[in-house]
Write a protein that holds these residues in place. Structure first.
Motif, PDB file in Angstrom:
ATOM      1  N   LYS A  12      14.534   2.259   8.276  1.00  0.00           N
ATOM      2  CA  LYS A  12      14.117   1.217   7.338  1.00  0.00           C
ATOM      3  C   LYS A  12      14.409   1.685   5.901  1.00  0.00           C
ATOM      4  CE  LYS A  12      10.009  -1.563   6.741  1.00  0.00           C
ATOM      5  NZ  LYS A  12       9.643  -1.101   5.408  1.00  0.00           N
ATOM      6  N   PRO A  13      15.007   0.841   5.064  1.00  0.00           N
ATOM      7  CA  PRO A  13      15.252   1.263   3.683  1.00  0.00           C
ATOM      8  C   PRO A  13      13.929   1.376   2.907  1.00  0.00           C
ATOM      9  CG  PRO A  13      15.785  -1.052   3.946  1.00  0.00           C
ATOM     10  CD  PRO A  13      15.447  -0.535   5.324  1.00  0.00           C
ATOM     11  N   GLN A  14      13.847   2.303   1.994  1.00  0.00           N
ATOM     12  CA  GLN A  14      12.658   2.469   1.163  1.00  0.00           C
ATOM     13  C   GLN A  14      12.965   2.000  -0.256  1.00  0.00           C
ATOM     14  OE1 GLN A  14       9.571   2.517   0.889  1.00  0.00           O
ATOM     15  NE2 GLN A  14       8.816   4.596   1.064  1.00  0.00           N
ATOM     16  N   VAL A  15      12.129   1.115  -0.791  1.00  0.00           N
ATOM     17  CA  VAL A  15      12.319   0.601  -2.154  1.00  0.00           C
ATOM     18  C   VAL A  15      11.024   0.827  -2.931  1.00  0.00           C
ATOM     19  CG1 VAL A  15      12.752  -1.450  -3.556  1.00  0.00           C
ATOM     20  CG2 VAL A  15      13.966  -1.148  -1.373  1.00  0.00           C
ATOM     21  N   ILE A  16      11.118   1.531  -4.042  1.00  0.00           N
ATOM     22  CA  ILE A  16       9.926   1.783  -4.877  1.00  0.00           C
ATOM     23  C   ILE A  16      10.240   1.366  -6.309  1.00  0.00           C
ATOM     24  CG2 ILE A  16       8.301   3.531  -5.709  1.00  0.00           C
ATOM     25  CD1 ILE A  16       8.863   5.145  -3.197  1.00  0.00           C
ATOM     26  N   ARG A  17       9.362   0.542  -6.875  1.00  0.00           N
ATOM     27  CA  ARG A  17       9.578   0.069  -8.240  1.00  0.00           C
ATOM     28  C   ARG A  17       9.274   1.159  -9.262  1.00  0.00           C
ATOM     29  NH1 ARG A  17       7.244  -3.230  -5.031  1.00  0.00           N
ATOM     30  NH2 ARG A  17       8.464  -5.036  -4.372  1.00  0.00           N
TER      31      ARG A  17
ATOM     32  N   PHE B 229      13.918   2.431  -7.370  1.00  0.00           N
ATOM     33  CA  PHE B 229      14.343   3.591  -6.601  1.00  0.00           C
ATOM     34  C   PHE B 229      14.602   3.084  -5.190  1.00  0.00           C
ATOM     35  CE2 PHE B 229      12.795   6.476  -3.326  1.00  0.00           C
ATOM     36  CZ  PHE B 229      13.361   7.709  -3.633  1.00  0.00           C
ATOM     37  N   ILE B 230      15.783   3.369  -4.674  1.00  0.00           N
ATOM     38  CA  ILE B 230      16.119   2.923  -3.315  1.00  0.00           C
ATOM     39  C   ILE B 230      16.568   4.142  -2.515  1.00  0.00           C
ATOM     40  CG2 ILE B 230      17.590   1.402  -1.921  1.00  0.00           C
ATOM     41  CD1 ILE B 230      17.986  -0.239  -4.602  1.00  0.00           C
ATOM     42  N   ARG B 231      15.891   4.406  -1.398  1.00  0.00           N
ATOM     43  CA  ARG B 231      16.266   5.541  -0.556  1.00  0.00           C
ATOM     44  C   ARG B 231      16.739   5.023   0.803  1.00  0.00           C
ATOM     45  NH1 ARG B 231      13.731   8.476   3.235  1.00  0.00           N
ATOM     46  NH2 ARG B 231      11.698   7.540   2.771  1.00  0.00           N
ATOM     47  N   LEU B 232      17.975   5.348   1.121  1.00  0.00           N
ATOM     48  CA  LEU B 232      18.561   4.858   2.366  1.00  0.00           C
ATOM     49  C   LEU B 232      18.907   6.039   3.275  1.00  0.00           C
ATOM     50  CD1 LEU B 232      21.104   2.418   0.648  1.00  0.00           C
ATOM     51  CD2 LEU B 232      18.848   1.813   1.589  1.00  0.00           C
ATOM     52  N   THR B 233      18.557   5.932   4.543  1.00  0.00           N
ATOM     53  CA  THR B 233      19.016   6.928   5.510  1.00  0.00           C
ATOM     54  C   THR B 233      20.145   6.266   6.304  1.00  0.00           C
ATOM     55  OG1 THR B 233      16.756   7.700   5.648  1.00  0.00           O
ATOM     56  CG2 THR B 233      18.284   8.540   7.297  1.00  0.00           C
ATOM     57  N   VAL B 234      21.325   6.833   6.188  1.00  0.00           N
ATOM     58  CA  VAL B 234      22.514   6.168   6.746  1.00  0.00           C
ATOM     59  C   VAL B 234      23.236   7.074   7.746  1.00  0.00           C
ATOM     60  CG1 VAL B 234      22.866   4.757   4.678  1.00  0.00           C
ATOM     61  CG2 VAL B 234      23.939   7.013   4.840  1.00  0.00           C
ATOM     62  N   HIS B 235      24.075   6.475   8.558  1.00  0.00           N
ATOM     63  CA  HIS B 235      24.945   7.252   9.439  1.00  0.00           C
ATOM     64  C   HIS B 235      25.937   8.018   8.586  1.00  0.00           C
ATOM     65  CE1 HIS B 235      23.440   5.477  13.101  1.00  0.00           C
ATOM     66  NE2 HIS B 235      23.540   4.279  12.546  1.00  0.00           N
TER      67      HIS B 235
ATOM     68  N   GLY C 215       0.815  -1.216   0.000  1.00  0.00           N
ATOM     69  CA  GLY C 215       0.000   0.000   0.000  1.00  0.00           C
ATOM     70  C   GLY C 215       0.845   1.261   0.000  1.00  0.00           C
ATOM     71  N   ILE C 216       0.178   2.395   0.223  1.00  0.00           N
ATOM     72  CA  ILE C 216       0.892   3.672   0.141  1.00  0.00           C
ATOM     73  C   ILE C 216       1.185   4.299   1.502  1.00  0.00           C
ATOM     74  CG2 ILE C 216      -0.065   4.212  -2.141  1.00  0.00           C
ATOM     75  CD1 ILE C 216      -1.875   6.288  -0.643  1.00  0.00           C
ATOM     76  N   SER C 217       0.843   3.575   2.584  1.00  0.00           N
ATOM     77  CA  SER C 217       0.946   4.239   3.885  1.00  0.00           C
ATOM     78  C   SER C 217       2.382   4.543   4.300  1.00  0.00           C
ATOM     79  CB  SER C 217       0.238   3.417   4.966  1.00  0.00           C
ATOM     80  OG  SER C 217       0.726   2.099   4.967  1.00  0.00           O
ATOM     81  N   ASN C 218       3.358   3.905   3.678  1.00  0.00           N
ATOM     82  CA  ASN C 218       4.736   4.229   4.057  1.00  0.00           C
ATOM     83  C   ASN C 218       5.428   5.170   3.063  1.00  0.00           C
ATOM     84  OD1 ASN C 218       5.279   2.510   1.955  1.00  0.00           O
ATOM     85  ND2 ASN C 218       7.028   1.561   2.963  1.00  0.00           N
ATOM     86  N   ILE C 219       4.627   5.804   2.200  1.00  0.00           N
ATOM     87  CA  ILE C 219       5.213   6.792   1.284  1.00  0.00           C
ATOM     88  C   ILE C 219       5.345   8.127   2.020  1.00  0.00           C
ATOM     89  CG2 ILE C 219       4.843   8.121  -0.852  1.00  0.00           C
ATOM     90  CD1 ILE C 219       5.583   5.216  -1.361  1.00  0.00           C
ATOM     91  N   SER C 220       6.544   8.670   1.976  1.00  0.00           N
ATOM     92  CA  SER C 220       6.802   9.902   2.727  1.00  0.00           C
ATOM     93  C   SER C 220       7.079  11.068   1.782  1.00  0.00           C
ATOM     94  CB  SER C 220       8.018   9.693   3.625  1.00  0.00           C
ATOM     95  OG  SER C 220       9.166   9.560   2.802  1.00  0.00           O
ATOM     96  N   GLN C 221       7.103  12.274   2.349  1.00  0.00           N
ATOM     97  CA  GLN C 221       7.478  13.451   1.571  1.00  0.00           C
ATOM     98  C   GLN C 221       8.874  13.298   0.964  1.00  0.00           C
ATOM     99  OE1 GLN C 221       6.458  16.246   0.276  1.00  0.00           O
ATOM    100  NE2 GLN C 221       4.378  15.730   0.859  1.00  0.00           N
ATOM    101  N   ALA C 222       9.765  12.625   1.690  1.00  0.00           N
ATOM    102  CA  ALA C 222      11.125  12.433   1.167  1.00  0.00           C
ATOM    103  C   ALA C 222      11.087  11.656  -0.152  1.00  0.00           C
ATOM    104  CB  ALA C 222      11.981  11.692   2.191  1.00  0.00           C
ATOM    105  N   ASP C 223      10.204  10.639  -0.226  1.00  0.00           N
ATOM    106  CA  ASP C 223      10.078   9.859  -1.463  1.00  0.00           C
ATOM    107  C   ASP C 223       9.509  10.718  -2.589  1.00  0.00           C
ATOM    108  OD1 ASP C 223      10.902   7.461  -0.206  1.00  0.00           O
ATOM    109  OD2 ASP C 223       8.878   7.208   0.619  1.00  0.00           O
ATOM    110  N   ILE C 224       8.454  11.451  -2.254  1.00  0.00           N
ATOM    111  CA  ILE C 224       7.771  12.247  -3.275  1.00  0.00           C
ATOM    112  C   ILE C 224       8.692  13.319  -3.831  1.00  0.00           C
ATOM    113  CG2 ILE C 224       5.904  13.944  -3.555  1.00  0.00           C
ATOM    114  CD1 ILE C 224       4.093  12.074  -2.143  1.00  0.00           C
ATOM    115  N   GLN C 225       9.449  13.946  -2.947  1.00  0.00           N
ATOM    116  CA  GLN C 225      10.362  14.992  -3.408  1.00  0.00           C
ATOM    117  C   GLN C 225      11.515  14.415  -4.222  1.00  0.00           C
ATOM    118  OE1 GLN C 225      11.354  17.534  -0.082  1.00  0.00           O
ATOM    119  NE2 GLN C 225       9.177  17.894   0.285  1.00  0.00           N
TER     120      GLN C 225
END
Lengths: 437, 437
Positions: free
Chosen positions: A427-432, A355-361, A229-239
């Motif tokens: 948590k890593p974000q992966v969007i096809r 698309f892979i978005r990672l928040t890292v140290h 679903g879309i509940s884990n889509i954030s502004q960071a992904d959209i931007q």
């Protein structure tokens, strides 16, 4: 003129009431178009006394829709009750067995019992029309079932849920969070009090299951749909999507692959310049790709009483134009008994861009470690962006990767590797990413 | 299984050959979908000896398509000859009079003789299907004729000519001139050696005339269409449009107004963010607005052998699924004899926004004079931009106006006034703006 077509409507909610209003308000034009009168002679709903703002006229009232399906003086039974079991299933089955044409807007029912119901309809020589069940007013069933005769479909995909598209559209346009947009959608009546069914993709999956059967001549298999679903889509992904030339949409996609049929529902990045990316708000859209016709896209209102009623009335008119003894094409394009078994492709075999978005140290070597995990899994990168937004206070940074075509298996393995490396803060974000013109 | 449907094809050019290939190559699937075999039993073309890369099989050859229409052993006559008179008209008329179903891709024929042919078809109880005549593979006829039963249409508009859209797309994407793009289109086979018919809007007008009849239940009136082509669209227009948030498309628009029906074909500015603005290259699109359904948009390939053949085969399949004695809905939505007379709205009464680009002498008072002419005609301006590009050497400048909704009459009068004032260096450019979502 031929005898009037006698219609029984079960379920007088928003769609049922709209359909009644259209049938009454456009009676003269419908008669001209169909060559006979269309008359509602029977109705059934839960509460007889409720004021629906419509005239029930001379229509006979039935408390029990199954009783109406069996005994009413009707040619067409219109099911607008909803639900995949209970009275909806019982009355549609009873109507078909009694040799009456059926019109339904019930995607859940068809996703579960569609093939069995089609077998009854076909053995009785009656029509089972369901334009309103998928994408509301958009005539995608008619298009795939009739207009695309002779075409072999390779892919069908679409925005099939207005609630999700409304939320994603507002998130992008106004920079709001998912939760804020969901609340607004609920306030405006675009989302239910319990929104799970829409936002987690179940509604899209039901509709997709029907399109898959029409597309590939296979039995309906709604339980085999991969769903996010879309509940884990954030502004960071959209931007990030916007900066990379993409827009995020919840798509249902069915695709013929070498290993079987892929059916998947998930947030998807589509190119901002594609037609489907311009489909905003509660509007739906469906694209079909075939060998002969090429790519066709239909967009329009996917829900709402009037748009759905328009599809219901279109289905009734098709029946009115037919004549007794006439048998139209099969319910799902080819006869229900000749539908192929559904052969499921493994999700891990899915090929495409990611698309892979990672928040890292924010420390030395992280970037290199991420790059190595990608290389180890033979993932080739189209772009890689590293950022340290001020909001992250210099302790964290964001790494955004866009891959060339690769496999789901490779991406999962690479992301697991990155996670194991211990560099991730979140948590890593992966969007096809989905190809679209 | 029912008896085979016997098909006669007249005209074996690109579309005819494609249709033959689809009918042969997809025979098994078509039989499954239609419940009977679809067999080409007769063909007719100008030159029997030409190699078309297709098997004519056991089909009987006819030198004369009219002879085939009258005497061949066929249920369906497929006309793919083209032209609004001559053999195409004669053979379609003969086939209908002989009680055979007809499928045609011939927009010119229908724009001129559609209503008369529909009267014959309806009196004989046979089908006249013409999906391929408008927007190639896009099922707009089926959508408007069948799916939209009960809807009252307020406006239909679309990109109906791939040649023009290809030229405008390349002009914008590559900054090329109209002439350069036209030459490329000719080289690639997207434009004829004599391109007048496409680029001056005649082809769009033929298609629009058919959609207008379906939309408003009126007789076809192709001669009453206001028409402007794209040959005077320049880079200056395209660039100014882009800066103002618009894209230029050649649209055919039919609209119900208080004073009658507007039918117009002209270059049009549509908002860049609208769905129709993303329809690029040879792709076509049609949007329909109605009271019940709302707005629906279909986009897809508007020309080409395969896409057109797909529509032809869909039409044939619809006939195959019908049964002898069955009568489908009327050819143009309502019976030909009950079509309303066409009531033309005067173009001068057209209301909408306008883009006006003026090249003027660079001298004091010009701007004020232009503004006064607009005010005198009660034209309210949304934006006004004055520029003196270097290329104009300081002797000329450009004034670009975008108006709020006004009338064609007011704009013409204002522009005449500006011209009389003697400030113009060049012919004024006026482009209508169309509302689109």
């Amino acid at each position: 003129m031929a005898e009037a077509l006698r219609i029984g409507i079960a379920g007088l909610g928003t769609v049922g009431a709209s359909a009644m209003r259209v049938l009454a308000g456009k009676a003269a034009e419908l008669t001209r178009q169909c060559g006979r009168d269309l008359v509602v002679t029977a109705v059934s709903a839960r509460d007889r006394s409720r004021d629906r703002g419509i005239e029930l006229g001379a229509a006979e009232w039935f408390d029990d829709p199954v009783d109406m399906a069996r005994t009413a003086d009707i040619d067409v039974f219109v099911e607008l009750i909803g639900g995949d079991e209970g009275p909806a299933h019982a009355c549609v089955k009873a109507a078909l067995e009694a040799g009456r044409h059926v019109v339904t807007a019930n995607k859940a029912l068809l996703a579960k019992h569609g093939v069995a119901l089609a077998e009854i309809a076909e053995s009785k020589g009656v029509l089972l029309n369901y334009e309103a069940a998928v994408a509301g007013g958009i005539p995608i069933i008619k298009t795939m079932r009739e207009a695309m005769a002779g075409n072999t479909v390779s892919r069908v995909f679409g925005i099939l849920n207005g609630t999700c598209n409304y939320i994603l559209t507002r998130m992008e346009a106004e920079g709001l969070s998912f939760d804020e947009c969901l609340k607004d959608a609920q306030r405006l009546g675009y989302a239910e009090a319990d929104p799970t069914f829409d936002i987690e993709g179940h509604d899209t999956a039901h509709k997709l299951a029907i399109l898959t059967s029409l597309a590939f001549g296979c039995r309906i298999s709604a339980d085999d749909i991969y769903m996010e679903g879309i509940s884990n889509i954030s502004q960071a992904d959209i931007q990030a999507a916007g900066e990379l030339g993409y827009r995020i949409k919840l798509l249902g996609v069915a695709q013929q692959t070498e290993s079987g049929i892929e059916q998947r529902v998930h947030p998807t990045m589509v190119p901002t310049a594609s037609v489907i990316a311009q489909v905003h708000g509660v509007t739906n859209a469906v694209a079909v790709e075939t060998d002969i016709l090429g790519e066709l896209l239909l967009s329009g209102p996917g829900a709402g009483g009037n748009a759905t009623a328009s599809a219901v009335v279109g289905d009734i008119a098709d029946i009115a134009k037919s004549r007794p003894g006439f048998q139209h094409g099969p319910v799902f394009g080819r006869p229900a008994r000749e539908l192929n078994p559904y052969r499921k492709a493994r999700m891990r075999s899915h090929e495409g861009g990611y698309f892979i978005r990672l928040t890292v140290h924010d420390r030395v070597g992280v970037f290199a470690a991420v790059a190595k995990r990608m290389a180890d899994n033979e993932i080739s990168l189209e772009s890689i962006v590293q950022r340290a937004p001020k909001s992250m206070n210099g302790t964290k940074k964001t790494v955004i990767l866009v891959t060339h075509a690769t496999t789901e298996a490779a991406v999962r393995k690479a992301v697991e590797g990155v996670t194991k490396d211990g560099h991730l803060v979140d948590k890593p974000q992966v969007i096809r990413i989905e190809r679209a013109d």
